[in-house]
Scaffold this active site. Structure first.
Site, PDB file in Angstrom:
ATOM      1  CB  SER A 168      -0.912   0.005   1.220  1.00 31.23           C
ATOM      2  OG  SER A 168      -0.162   0.365   2.360  1.00 31.23           O
ATOM      3  CE  LYS A 169      -3.074   4.993  -2.161  1.00 26.91           C
ATOM      4  NZ  LYS A 169      -3.692   3.712  -1.829  1.00 26.91           N
ATOM      5  NE  ARG A 170       0.340   0.519   5.946  1.00 26.89           N
ATOM      6  CZ  ARG A 170       1.107  -0.516   6.193  1.00 26.89           C
ATOM      7  NH1 ARG A 170       2.244  -0.366   6.820  1.00 26.89           N
ATOM      8  NH2 ARG A 170       0.740  -1.732   5.819  1.00 26.89           N
ATOM      9  CG  HIS A 171       4.483  -1.063   1.846  1.00 30.16           C
ATOM     10  ND1 HIS A 171       3.139  -1.381   1.800  1.00 30.16           N
ATOM     11  CD2 HIS A 171       4.986  -1.704   2.920  1.00 30.16           C
ATOM     12  CE1 HIS A 171       2.865  -2.204   2.796  1.00 30.16           C
ATOM     13  NE2 HIS A 171       3.963  -2.410   3.496  1.00 30.16           N
ATOM     14  N   GLY A 172       5.830   3.378   0.324  1.00 29.22           N
ATOM     15  CA  GLY A 172       6.542   4.218  -0.627  1.00 29.22           C
ATOM     16  C   GLY A 172       5.876   4.173  -1.988  1.00 29.22           C
TER      17      GLY A 172
END
Length: 499
Positions: free
Chosen positions: A257-261
RNA sequence: GCCCCCAUCGUCUAGAGGCCCAGGACACCGGCCUUUCAAGCCGGCAACAUGGAUUCGAAUUCCAUUGGGGGCGCCA
């Protein structure tokens, strides 16, 4: 068997809620490779049945991503096809009549439960540690009762009447036989109160109408497959073959997800990754050719792709390997191609104070110097900005390289300045001819001499090879920079000890 | 909580009973090359989750356990 091969029809069915995820594109890629390998059709269908989540421009972004990776589609937006339209929002009657038919057949029913009621119900289920799911309150509603509620203005959805007994199994092309207890599946919604279908209904109807032969989708869909199978059966459709692809996870092993860059392919493109590298890299996430082949071009991927070699295990998106592969692909570009691709990045990232457009000829003398030194096209700017900047900005201390002191540095700079001024030609060879002997004359190591010059001329201790760099910069610029360095050294106060 | 899927080096993976005291790649660590950084070349570190069972023989089959992931929306 052979006949089936000719009829391969697969689809990529994104929902236009934003820019496509690498995992999503990986799914598209496997579908595309499968279609191309079997000489079948690759269809793009836009699943825009969630009015609330629809994002303006998302369809274009998605199509742009496919185009960037050169994954052409045989049917879908822009190209049309015999089974259009390819936007689900334009096919609503199809789903509505299917849903209505299921109600008439006794396989579905109207449900008048309000969202508030459902929420309460769910809260209660959580509290009692019961599995969440619709409690089927409206399932037993009589036709008259239903009609009365409808007339009184209640909003309603259509729910599937899930069989309460037995089990549903199917053979997944990647995982083998999978079985679910029907009792564990609740009466899911087919048609929402706004008249739009849910994914379950729409995809089943469309996959049938569009004659999809194989559904290749991410593993997150595995547990909805029995619902789909029930729908196929109730509607009297022959189901396609299913293959649930391994998921793509982030470095913490959770769903990417977006959390992963960076997760959208658009971002990767903007960061200077090559489409060829991205395609190759993505193909290796959950699929492999053998025990050693990794670098494969598009055609080789098509020739060799097979579901039999798709793994069952979720894969982590490994950025470092992508970087390596991107660097590899960059290095294999011929220099003209490399330069052509680099220019937009320089134009975009170089300081606005530098005049545009950048001089092509000058740029093409620079790019060979960093060709094998970059992992992404975007890396180029940082590595070459000193070629474009007029005034170098760096700390005087930088001029004192290893095993040097200010006096020696001044000596190196003064000597080379004189020597360079006298040079007839200012190319790589004559520069080397003039400067290499200096090391002996001054009784210094090459690192001391060339290192000092490097800083003076580029403003940094890491740069492309010195003589080539100087040749590209030209005599005037080099001499100016050496003078500037000298000034920095003489003006610079002695460094206090132990700071 | 319930259901489903999965389980080989840190990561991507090869391995479909003996060819495996497990192969390749990235990363990492050395060395060579070298004016810095890269690139390149050479070498190294590093894994079959655990416990049973089947078998002459198991990373490979079966069963448990553990672990991880996914799903359980009028989202897709």
């Amino acid at each position: 068997m052979a006949k089936e091969k000719e009829n391969v029809r697969v689809r990529y069915a994104p929902s236009p809620t934003g820019s496509p995820h690498v995992g999503n594109i990986r799914t598209a890629l496997f579908n595309w490779l499968f279609a191309r390998h079997h000489g079948g059709s690759f269809i793009v269908r836009i699943e825009d049945t969630d009015v609330a989540r629809r994002v303006e421009g998302a369809v274009d972004t998605i199509l742009e991503a496919l185009r960037w990776l050169d994954m052409n589609w045989d049917e879908g937006p822009e190209v049309g096809g015999e089974h259009g339209p390819y936007f689900q929002s334009q096919r609503l009657e199809l789903y509505q009549s299917a849903a209505k038919r299921l109600v008439e057949q006794g396989d579905a029913y109207y449900c008048y439960c309000t969202p508030e009621r459902l929420e309460e119900m769910r809260a209660e289920q959580v509290k009692l540690k019961q599995p969440p799911g619709y409690d089927r309150r409206c399932r037993g509603l009589s036709a008259t009762g239903s009609l009365l509620k409808f007339i009184s203005g209640s909003r309603r959805v259509i729910r599937f009447m899930t069989p309460l007994e037995k089990q549903t199994s199917f053979t997944d092309l990647i995982r083998g036989e999978v079985t679910f207890e029907n009792a564990n599946i609740d009466d899911f919604v087919l048609l929402k109160s706004d008249g739009y279908p849910t994914y379950h209904l729409a995809s089943v109807v469309d996959d049938h109408v569009m004659a999809i032969s194989h559904v290749l989708r991410a593993e997150e869909w595995l547990s909805s497959t029995p619902r789909h199978l029930m729908l196929y059966r109730a509607l009297g459709y022959k189901p396609p073959q299913f293959a649930h692809l391994p998921m793509l996870l982030g470095t913490d092993r959770s769903k990417l997800s977006k959390r992963h860059g960076a997760v959208s392919v658009t971002e990767y493109k903007a960061q200077g990754y090559l489409a060829e590298a991205m395609l190759n890299f993505l193909s290796l996430l959950g699929w492999s050719l053998d025990d050693k082949t990794e670098i494969m071009n598009r055609q080789k991927l098509i020739d060799n792709f097979s579901l039999k070699r798709v793994s069952q295990t979720a894969a982590i998106f490994n950025r470092e390997k992508l970087d390596w592969m991107n660097g590899f692909y960059i290095r294999s570009l011929d220099i003209g191609d490399f330069t052509r691709r680099v220019i937009p990045f320089l134009e975009r990232d170089l300081s606005t104070e530098i005049k545009r457009p950048l001089p092509d000829k000058y740029v093409s003398r620079i790019t060979p110097l960093i060709h094998e030194r970059v992992k992404t096209l975007a890396d180029v700017t940082e590595l070459t900005d000193f070629f474009f900047i007029d005034e170098l900005d760096y700390k005087p201390e930088l001029l004192i390289v290893k095993k040097m002191n200010p006096d020696l540095a001044v000596k190196v700079l003064e000597t080379s300045r004189k020597r360079l001024g006298r040079l007839k030609e200012f190319d790589e060879n004559s520069l080397e001819g003039a400067l290499r002997p200096l090391t002996e004359e001054l009784e210094m190591k090459t690192g001391q001499v060339f290192g000092t010059l490097r800083v003076a001329v580029t403003g940094r201790s890491v740069a492309p090879p010195l003589f080539q760099t100087m040749a590209v910069l030209g005599r005037e610029r080099c001499l100016d920079r050496i003078k500037a360095a000298l000034r920095k050294l003489k003006v610079a106060p002695e460094e206090p000890e132990g700071e």
